[in-house]
Design a protein around this motif. Structure first.
Motif, PDB file in Angstrom:
ATOM      1  N   ALA A 121      30.722  18.092  51.368  1.00  9.26           N
ATOM      2  CA  ALA A 121      31.327  19.136  52.206  1.00  9.26           C
ATOM      3  C   ALA A 121      32.763  19.427  51.758  1.00  9.26           C
ATOM      4  CB  ALA A 121      31.301  18.726  53.669  1.00  9.26           C
ATOM      5  N   THR A 122      33.489  18.383  51.386  1.00 12.04           N
ATOM      6  CA  THR A 122      34.857  18.554  50.905  1.00 12.04           C
ATOM      7  C   THR A 122      34.870  19.317  49.592  1.00 12.04           C
ATOM      8  OG1 THR A 122      35.545  16.508  51.979  1.00 12.04           O
ATOM      9  CG2 THR A 122      36.942  17.304  50.187  1.00 12.04           C
ATOM     10  N   LEU A 123      33.974  18.939  48.683  1.00  8.44           N
ATOM     11  CA  LEU A 123      33.886  19.622  47.396  1.00  8.44           C
ATOM     12  C   LEU A 123      33.497  21.085  47.567  1.00  8.44           C
ATOM     13  CD1 LEU A 123      32.112  16.853  45.301  1.00  8.44           C
ATOM     14  CD2 LEU A 123      34.479  17.628  45.076  1.00  8.44           C
TER      15      LEU A 123
ATOM     16  N   LEU B 105      36.229  13.779  40.660  1.00 13.52           N
ATOM     17  CA  LEU B 105      35.394  14.334  41.735  1.00 13.52           C
ATOM     18  C   LEU B 105      34.246  13.395  42.121  1.00 13.52           C
ATOM     19  CD1 LEU B 105      35.101  18.063  40.587  1.00 13.52           C
ATOM     20  CD2 LEU B 105      36.777  17.026  42.119  1.00 13.52           C
ATOM     21  N   ASN B 106      34.041  12.366  41.334  1.00 17.05           N
ATOM     22  CA  ASN B 106      32.928  11.450  41.572  1.00 17.05           C
ATOM     23  C   ASN B 106      33.005  10.825  42.968  1.00 17.05           C
ATOM     24  OD1 ASN B 106      32.633  11.988  38.868  1.00 17.05           O
ATOM     25  ND2 ASN B 106      32.419   9.867  38.243  1.00 17.05           N
ATOM     26  N   GLY B 107      31.902  10.916  43.689  1.00 23.42           N
ATOM     27  CA  GLY B 107      31.802  10.275  44.989  1.00 23.42           C
ATOM     28  C   GLY B 107      32.534  10.960  46.123  1.00 23.42           C
ATOM     29  N   VAL B 108      33.142  12.107  45.857  1.00 20.83           N
ATOM     30  CA  VAL B 108      33.815  12.857  46.921  1.00 20.83           C
ATOM     31  C   VAL B 108      32.739  13.514  47.782  1.00 20.83           C
ATOM     32  CG1 VAL B 108      35.398  14.765  47.429  1.00 20.83           C
ATOM     33  CG2 VAL B 108      35.859  13.246  45.509  1.00 20.83           C
TER      34      VAL B 108
ATOM     35  N   ILE C 163      27.420  26.350  43.791  1.00 21.13           N
ATOM     36  CA  ILE C 163      28.478  25.550  44.410  1.00 21.13           C
ATOM     37  C   ILE C 163      27.865  24.369  45.159  1.00 21.13           C
ATOM     38  CG2 ILE C 163      30.250  25.573  46.219  1.00 21.13           C
ATOM     39  CD1 ILE C 163      30.997  28.399  45.216  1.00 21.13           C
ATOM     40  N   ALA C 164      26.810  24.605  45.915  1.00 16.53           N
ATOM     41  CA  ALA C 164      26.145  23.516  46.643  1.00 16.53           C
ATOM     42  C   ALA C 164      25.562  22.492  45.675  1.00 16.53           C
ATOM     43  CB  ALA C 164      25.053  24.076  47.550  1.00 16.53           C
ATOM     44  N   ASP C 165      24.982  22.959  44.579  1.00 12.28           N
ATOM     45  CA  ASP C 165      24.393  22.051  43.590  1.00 12.28           C
ATOM     46  C   ASP C 165      25.466  21.215  42.902  1.00 12.28           C
ATOM     47  OD1 ASP C 165      21.923  23.125  44.226  1.00 12.28           O
ATOM     48  OD2 ASP C 165      21.826  24.416  42.462  1.00 12.28           O
ATOM     49  N   LEU C 166      26.574  21.834  42.517  1.00 11.99           N
ATOM     50  CA  LEU C 166      27.671  21.094  41.900  1.00 11.99           C
ATOM     51  C   LEU C 166      28.247  20.054  42.864  1.00 11.99           C
ATOM     52  CD1 LEU C 166      29.463  24.028  40.064  1.00 11.99           C
ATOM     53  CD2 LEU C 166      28.574  21.955  38.962  1.00 11.99           C
TER      54      LEU C 166
END
Length: 95
Positions: free
Chosen positions: A51-53, A45-48, A82-85
């Motif tokens: 908004a996609t995450l 998930l790094n650098g994704v 969710i926004a923080d993650l």
């Protein structure tokens, strides 16, 4: 006419403030991600893009997706979590 300009400026300012607030806090996300052993070790998930995450996590929260573990985990998360993650993982360098 001047009043319309003032109202328009105020609306634009509020929209920008709401968008900035929805961005998430990467530091809080880092604390939340301590239990994410799979994603931390893989770095997938790094650098994704955040908004996609966010969209992926929201889909799990809504019960969509094949991974039942992720559905269960995300259903317990608040929109702020969710926004923080998402902000945290987006801030990490890609592996």
């Amino acid at each position: 006419m001047k009043r319309i300009g003032t109202v328009f400026f105020a609306l634009v300012f509020c929209a920008v403030a709401v968008a900035a607030g929805a961005a998430g806090d990467a530091a809080k996300g880092e604390a939340l991600a301590k239990g994410c052993a799979c994603h931390k070790s893989k770095g997938d998930l790094n650098g994704v893009d955040a908004a996609t995450l966010t969209a992926k996590m929201q889909a799990f929260k809504d019960g969509k997706g094949e991974n039942k573990a992720m559905v269960a985990i995300m259903q317990k998360q608040s929109p702020e979590n969710i926004a923080d993650l998402a902000a945290y993982y987006a801030s990490l360098p890609k592996k």
